[in-house]
Write a protein that holds these residues in place. Structure first.
Motif, short mmCIF file in Angstrom:
data_model
loop_
_atom_site.label_atom_id
_atom_site.label_comp_id
_atom_site.label_asym_id
_atom_site.label_seq_id
_atom_site.Cartn_x
_atom_site.Cartn_y
_atom_site.Cartn_z
N LEU A 1 -40.34 17.57 -36.06
CA LEU A 1 -41.06 18.56 -36.86
C LEU A 1 -42.27 17.93 -37.53
CD1 LEU A 1 -41.45 21.28 -38.29
CD2 LEU A 1 -39.77 20.52 -40.01
N LEU A 2 -42.08 16.77 -38.13
CA LEU A 2 -43.20 16.08 -38.78
C LEU A 2 -44.30 15.76 -37.78
CD1 LEU A 2 -44.55 14.75 -41.18
CD2 LEU A 2 -43.18 12.69 -40.76
N ASN A 3 -43.91 15.28 -36.59
CA ASN A 3 -44.89 14.97 -35.56
C ASN A 3 -45.69 16.21 -35.16
OD1 ASN A 3 -46.10 13.43 -33.26
ND2 ASN A 3 -44.90 14.90 -32.09
N CYS A 4 -44.99 17.32 -34.99
CA CYS A 4 -45.66 18.57 -34.61
C CYS A 4 -46.65 19.03 -35.69
CB CYS A 4 -44.63 19.67 -34.36
SG CYS A 4 -43.69 19.48 -32.84
N ILE B 1 -49.53 24.11 -28.73
CA ILE B 1 -48.21 23.63 -28.35
C ILE B 1 -47.50 22.97 -29.53
CG2 ILE B 1 -48.95 21.38 -27.48
CD1 ILE B 1 -46.12 23.68 -26.15
N ASN B 2 -48.26 22.26 -30.37
CA ASN B 2 -47.64 21.64 -31.53
C ASN B 2 -47.27 22.68 -32.58
OD1 ASN B 2 -47.47 18.55 -31.54
ND2 ASN B 2 -49.42 18.95 -30.57
N GLY B 3 -48.08 23.73 -32.71
CA GLY B 3 -47.72 24.82 -33.61
C GLY B 3 -46.44 25.51 -33.15
N THR B 4 -46.35 25.74 -31.84
CA THR B 4 -45.13 26.32 -31.27
C THR B 4 -43.94 25.40 -31.49
OG1 THR B 4 -46.43 27.44 -29.55
CG2 THR B 4 -44.06 27.15 -29.14
N GLU C 1 -31.85 13.74 -27.58
CA GLU C 1 -32.50 15.03 -27.64
C GLU C 1 -33.66 14.97 -28.63
OE1 GLU C 1 -29.16 17.41 -28.62
OE2 GLU C 1 -28.91 18.07 -26.56
N LEU C 2 -34.86 14.82 -28.12
CA LEU C 2 -36.01 14.66 -28.96
C LEU C 2 -36.52 15.99 -29.47
CD1 LEU C 2 -38.06 12.07 -26.90
CD2 LEU C 2 -36.52 11.66 -28.80
N GLY C 3 -36.67 16.93 -28.55
CA GLY C 3 -37.31 18.17 -28.89
C GLY C 3 -38.79 18.14 -28.66
N ASN C 4 -39.48 17.00 -28.70
CA ASN C 4 -40.91 16.98 -28.49
C ASN C 4 -41.46 15.60 -28.20
OD1 ASN C 4 -43.57 17.96 -28.59
ND2 ASN C 4 -43.80 16.95 -30.55
N PRO C 5 -42.48 15.56 -27.37
CA PRO C 5 -43.26 14.37 -27.16
C PRO C 5 -44.53 14.46 -27.97
CG PRO C 5 -43.72 15.92 -25.48
CD PRO C 5 -42.78 16.59 -26.45
N GLN C 6 -45.24 13.36 -28.06
CA GLN C 6 -46.53 13.46 -28.72
C GLN C 6 -47.46 14.34 -27.90
OE1 GLN C 6 -48.65 12.91 -31.17
NE2 GLN C 6 -50.39 13.50 -29.99
N LEU C 7 -48.20 15.16 -28.67
CA LEU C 7 -49.13 16.05 -28.00
C LEU C 7 -50.48 15.91 -28.63
CD1 LEU C 7 -46.62 18.96 -28.05
CD2 LEU C 7 -47.01 17.40 -26.19
N GLU D 1 -38.83 23.63 -34.02
CA GLU D 1 -38.10 22.57 -34.72
C GLU D 1 -37.62 23.03 -36.09
OE1 GLU D 1 -37.17 19.82 -33.29
OE2 GLU D 1 -38.27 20.35 -31.47
N ILE D 2 -38.40 23.87 -36.78
CA ILE D 2 -37.96 24.40 -38.08
C ILE D 2 -36.68 25.22 -37.89
CG2 ILE D 2 -38.50 26.12 -39.86
CD1 ILE D 2 -41.37 25.12 -39.81
N ILE D 3 -36.65 26.02 -36.82
CA ILE D 3 -35.45 26.81 -36.53
C ILE D 3 -34.26 25.89 -36.28
CG2 ILE D 3 -34.38 28.40 -34.88
CD1 ILE D 3 -37.18 29.63 -34.49
N TYR D 4 -34.48 24.83 -35.48
CA TYR D 4 -33.40 23.87 -35.22
C TYR D 4 -32.89 23.25 -36.52
CZ TYR D 4 -34.58 23.77 -30.18
OH TYR D 4 -34.79 24.08 -28.86
N VAL D 5 -33.83 22.82 -37.37
CA VAL D 5 -33.45 22.14 -38.61
C VAL D 5 -32.68 23.08 -39.53
CG1 VAL D 5 -34.35 21.08 -40.73
CG2 VAL D 5 -35.34 20.46 -38.51
N LEU D 6 -33.13 24.32 -39.66
CA LEU D 6 -32.44 25.28 -40.53
C LEU D 6 -31.03 25.58 -40.02
CD1 LEU D 6 -35.34 27.76 -41.40
CD2 LEU D 6 -34.38 25.92 -42.82
N ILE D 7 -30.90 25.72 -38.71
CA ILE D 7 -29.56 25.95 -38.13
C ILE D 7 -28.67 24.75 -38.41
CG2 ILE D 7 -28.27 26.18 -35.97
CD1 ILE D 7 -30.60 27.81 -34.87
#
Length: 244
Positions: free
Chosen positions: A48-51, A80-83, A238-244, A88-94
């Protein structure tokens, strides 16, 4: 050159989105069991921070980063980072909702830290720096945390080497890390943007190493380990994201 630049950006968006959605099965399991079990929430908070940082870096005009304008060369990075940030916010809240008290407290503290770091970068880029200094400040922040995020699979790579088994290193996750990193490093090089190319090159290299390990050890994989061990190991990859 512009067409090639755009093509790699679109391909990078597609592979990045697949990486963002990779943990869906994990969160389906969490919701159904009403427990985070032995999964870790740290990768999602750091992603999330990276995004957030990467999206903030992409929103700029030549004279100022962080302004509510989007450079035509970075709109693919920002979208893509906004998406990714929303996902990631949804993942973290869940994760926070279903985590036990101790884990909930730890993730909430880390979540607060992430928001504080992002707030510091935003404040510094808007009020303390201008021009090139602003660009370098935001770019370095995004690069550092992108590399940290990419480093999460190192533990599972060590496990593969130690156990000589790829049981807990999903092939398609490794493949998409490699493809996504490759597309964004080319995108960054074509756009002469080191803050995109450098961390993406790091991610591309790690993805390639994972694929090599998979080719070496996939025939030697041992029978599946207990579910608890599988959950703990899967959380690390499970990363969820690469650098973009």
């Amino acid at each position: 050159m512009d067409a090639l630049h755009l093509a790699f950006g679109i391909f990078g968006n597609a592979t990045a989105l697949l990486l963002f959605l990779a943990p869906l099965n994990t969160f389906k399991r969490i919701v159904e069991s009403k427990s985070t079990e032995q999964f870790s929430g740290i990768p999602y908070v750091m992603t999330l921070l990276n995004c957030l940082l990467s999206a903030w870096l992409a929103y700029h005009k030549p004279r100022g980063y962080g302004l509510p304008f989007v450079s035509e060369h970075n709109i693919l990075v920002s979208t893509i980072n906004g998406t990714g940030a929303i996902i990631e916010i949804i993942y973290v809240l869940i994760f926070i909702f279903y985590a036990g008290n101790e884990e909930k407290t730890r993730i909430l503290e880390l979540f607060t830290y992430v928001l504080s770091v992002f707030g510091f970068v935003v404040f510094g880029s808007l009020f303390a720096l201008n021009g090139h200094g602003r660009k370098v400040f935001c770019g370095l922040a995004a690069t550092i945390f992108s590399i940290i995020m990419y480093g999460w699979p190192l533990s599972i790579m060590r496990m593969v080497i130690r156990t000589k088994s790829v049981e807990f290193m999903p092939f398609f996750l490794s493949l998409f890390v490699f493809l996504c990193g490759t597309s964004w490093v080319v995108f960054g090089l074509l756009g002469k943007d080191p803050f995109v190319a450098l961390p993406s090159g790091f991610g591309c290299t790690l993805g390639m190493i994972q694929l090599i390990l998979y080719a070496i050890y996939y025939k030697k994989s041992e029978p599946k380990k207990p579910a608890a061990a599988a959950a703990a190991a899967t959380a690390d990859v499970e990363l969820g994201n690469p650098q973009l």
